[in-house]
Scaffold this active site. Structure first.
Site, PDB file in Angstrom:
ATOM      1  N   GLU A 290       0.787  -1.235   0.000  1.00  0.00           N
ATOM      2  CA  GLU A 290       0.000   0.000   0.000  1.00  0.00           C
ATOM      3  C   GLU A 290       0.821   1.288   0.000  1.00  0.00           C
ATOM      4  OE1 GLU A 290      -2.839  -0.052   3.204  1.00  0.00           O
ATOM      5  OE2 GLU A 290      -3.917  -1.763   2.374  1.00  0.00           O
TER       6      GLU A 290
ATOM      7  N   GLU B  55      -5.117  -8.717   1.099  1.00  0.00           N
ATOM      8  CA  GLU B  55      -5.692  -8.406   2.415  1.00  0.00           C
ATOM      9  C   GLU B  55      -7.190  -8.197   2.270  1.00  0.00           C
ATOM     10  OE1 GLU B  55      -4.145  -5.057   4.686  1.00  0.00           O
ATOM     11  OE2 GLU B  55      -2.089  -5.601   4.173  1.00  0.00           O
TER      12      GLU B  55
HETATM   13  C1  GBH Z   1      -4.104  -2.096   5.756  1.00  0.00           C
HETATM   14  O1  GBH Z   1      -4.332  -0.749   5.592  1.00  0.00           O
HETATM   15  C2  GBH Z   1      -2.683  -2.315   6.160  1.00  0.00           C
HETATM   16  O2  GBH Z   1      -1.939  -2.900   5.097  1.00  0.00           O
HETATM   17  C3  GBH Z   1      -2.529  -3.135   7.406  1.00  0.00           C
HETATM   18  O3  GBH Z   1      -1.240  -2.990   7.902  1.00  0.00           O
HETATM   19  C4  GBH Z   1      -3.595  -2.734   8.400  1.00  0.00           C
HETATM   20  O4  GBH Z   1      -3.402  -3.310   9.646  1.00  0.00           O
HETATM   21  C5  GBH Z   1      -4.914  -3.153   7.824  1.00  0.00           C
HETATM   22  O5  GBH Z   1      -5.097  -2.657   6.537  1.00  0.00           O
HETATM   23  C6  GBH Z   1      -6.101  -2.751   8.681  1.00  0.00           C
HETATM   24  O6  GBH Z   1      -6.185  -1.362   8.783  1.00  0.00           O
HETATM   25  O7  GBH Z   1     -13.702   4.511   3.723  1.00  0.00           O
HETATM   26  O8  GBH Z   1     -13.931   4.920   6.091  1.00  0.00           O
HETATM   27  O9  GBH Z   1     -14.121   2.756   5.158  1.00  0.00           O
HETATM   28  C7  GBH Z   1      -5.650  -0.439   5.210  1.00  0.00           C
HETATM   29  C8  GBH Z   1      -5.873   1.038   4.990  1.00  0.00           C
HETATM   30  C9  GBH Z   1      -7.491   2.809   5.206  1.00  0.00           C
HETATM   31  C10 GBH Z   1      -8.101   0.794   4.088  1.00  0.00           C
HETATM   32  C11 GBH Z   1      -8.939   3.125   5.438  1.00  0.00           C
HETATM   33  C12 GBH Z   1      -9.543   1.102   4.328  1.00  0.00           C
HETATM   34  C13 GBH Z   1     -11.224   2.606   4.700  1.00  0.00           C
HETATM   35  C14 GBH Z   1     -11.729   3.879   5.258  1.00  0.00           C
HETATM   36  N1  GBH Z   1      -7.269   1.380   5.083  1.00  0.00           N
HETATM   37  N2  GBH Z   1      -9.783   2.503   4.457  1.00  0.00           N
HETATM   38  S1  GBH Z   1     -13.485   4.030   5.061  1.00  0.00           S
END
Ligand code: GBH
Length: 437
Positions: A159, A352
């Protein structure tokens, strides 16, 4: 252990790769036994992490990896996606740890799938510097040299979009810089690092290389042109800017002009052909025109000056992280990618997918995973070539700026005793895997 009864899932294609994911900084602990990373520095600053915690101990996986490999074997996964900590590899004996881990996985019949960068940059380095990309390729060459006889599937970066946005544009993740659009070179340098790493891996004989990009469909808040334009902009920043250099060898319109260096020459490196494309999927984003005020998004406050404003997705269950549960977003994302990129899109692996939630009895997680696996199967039926699926995560772990408060594991971790206890979702996933064979 408890075995919730859910209707049988449809059959996935033969050879489909089933796995679970973790990352080094979130589980390993043993921070004193390696060089510092930007996350050590960041989490030591007061106010950066919600519960004031650090990952100094985390799940202590560094010392308990045997127990965790046994949990993987008990689950019956084909593969385990973990990450290699660059600061640990830079420390005496650091590569020995991954060497042992890979041996144990192979002995347990679980395929090791290392990610070479999952946000824990050595503290002495900075992605604003172009040179970090070539240093990354040198580190990757060392890892490939040591593990390449047993590792077949490699992942370069996790990411880069989130690392750029959260870490360098908004400053809510390490290294904590709030550069807004001046963070763009960080994205380019990571993508260049990816391309150089593919070259280093190929030189070491690797044949199964991918990247794990985070993606989600972007829904305009309304059909109004201002909302559609804002959603398009968001889609460029979070999705297309990271997919297209890799898949098509070009940036979306308007981006290359904002980047430093000889971007055209770099794009040739960035577009090194991949064997598969990894997607981390959690939720879609609903986005509208800016409203001149800061907005809350996925637990993060976005500044008013951004040219878009995320809006809530109503009428859906939300996870503990506040993210909406939208399984069909995964079908839409995958068919959309296939339509947009056609034969430029290599086979896809979901690297993931998962949700946060409390409890050993976790029907919410089971429903989330069940729904997303059905949505994934619909994409396969619609002709998208998907080859694998990895749950985030094997263990409850240190959820970055959220600290220990968010639990994503199939296995519960009691942080006081470090005791592991499989949740109902672990037993459920084990039965899913059994039924697929
Ligand atoms: C991943 O990031 C990472 O790779 C991992 O390390 C982490 O632990 C895991 O996911 C869980 O967070 O539109 O309000 O629904 C994910 C990054 C950022 C993806 C927020 C989903 C959704 C926000 N995320 N996003 S919302």
């Amino acid at each position: 252990d408890p075995m919730p009864r859910t209707p049988r899932l449809p059959s996935f294609p033969p050879g489909f790769l089933w796995g679970v994911s973790t990352s080094a900084h979130q589980i390993e602990g043993a921070a004193a036994e390696r060089e510092p990373s930007v996350w050590d520095t960041f989490s030591a600053e007061p106010g950066r992490v919600k519960d004031g915690s650090t990952a100094a101990v985390a799940c202590d996986h560094y010392h308990r990896h045997r127990e965790d490999v046994a949990l993987l074997a008990g689950l019956g996964v084909d593969a385990y996606r973990f990450s290699v900590s660059w600061p640990r590899v830079d420390s005496p004996g650091g590569l020995d740890f991954y060497d042992r881990l890979v041996d144990e996985l192979c002995a347990a019949g679980v395929r090791p799938v290392p990610t070479l960068f999952h946000w824990d940059l050595p503290a002495r380095l900075d992605w604003l510097e172009r040179d970090t990309a070539s240093r990354f390729a040198q580190y990757v060459a060392r890892v490939a040299d040591r593990l390449g006889d047993r590792v077949r599937i490699w992942i370069t970066l996790n990411e880069p979009a989130e690392h750029t946005l959260l870490g360098h544009a908004l400053g809510v993740h390490a290294p904590g810089s709030r550069l807004l659009f001046d963070a763009l070179p960080v994205a380019h340098h990571q993508l260049l690092a990816h391309g150089l790493a593919v070259g280093a891996l190929r030189a070491a004989g690797a044949r199964d290389i991918g990247i794990a990009n985070s993606h989600g469909p972007t829904w305009p808040a309304s059909p109004e042109p201002a909302d559609v334009a804002a959603a398009d902009f968001y889609d460029v920043l979070l999705n297309r800017m990271f997919a297209e250099p890799v898949l098509l060898g070009r940036y979306p319109e308007g981006i290359a002009e904002l980047l430093p260096g000889d971007v055209e020459a770099d794009l040739e490196i960035i577009a090194e052909p991949l064997d598969w494309y990894g997607i981390n999927y959690y939720a879609p984003a609903r986005v509208g025109a800016p409203q001149g005020v800061a907005t809350e998004f996925g637990g993060v406050s976005l500044p008013a000056e951004l040219p878009f404003a995320p809006r809530p997705i109503e009428g859906r269950p939300v996870t503990d992280s506040g993210w909406p549960v939208v399984p069909e977003g995964l079908t839409e994302l995958l068919t959309g990618f296939r339509d947009r990129y056609g034969d430029k899109l290599p086979p896809v692996i979901i690297t993931e997918n998962g949700c946060s939630g409390e409890g050993l009895d976790d029907p919410g997680r089971i429903a989330y995973l069940d729904g997303h696996l059905r949505a994934l199967h619909r994409a396969i039926e619609a002709g998208v070539d998907v080859r694998g699926y990895f749950v985030w995560s094997l263990l409850d772990n240190w959820e970055w700026a959220e600290g220990y408060a968010r639990r994503f594991g199939l296995v519960h971790v009691d942080y006081a005793t470090l005791r592991r206890t499989p949740k109902a979702s672990y037993a459920w996933f084990r039965e899913v895997l059994r039924a697929q064979r």
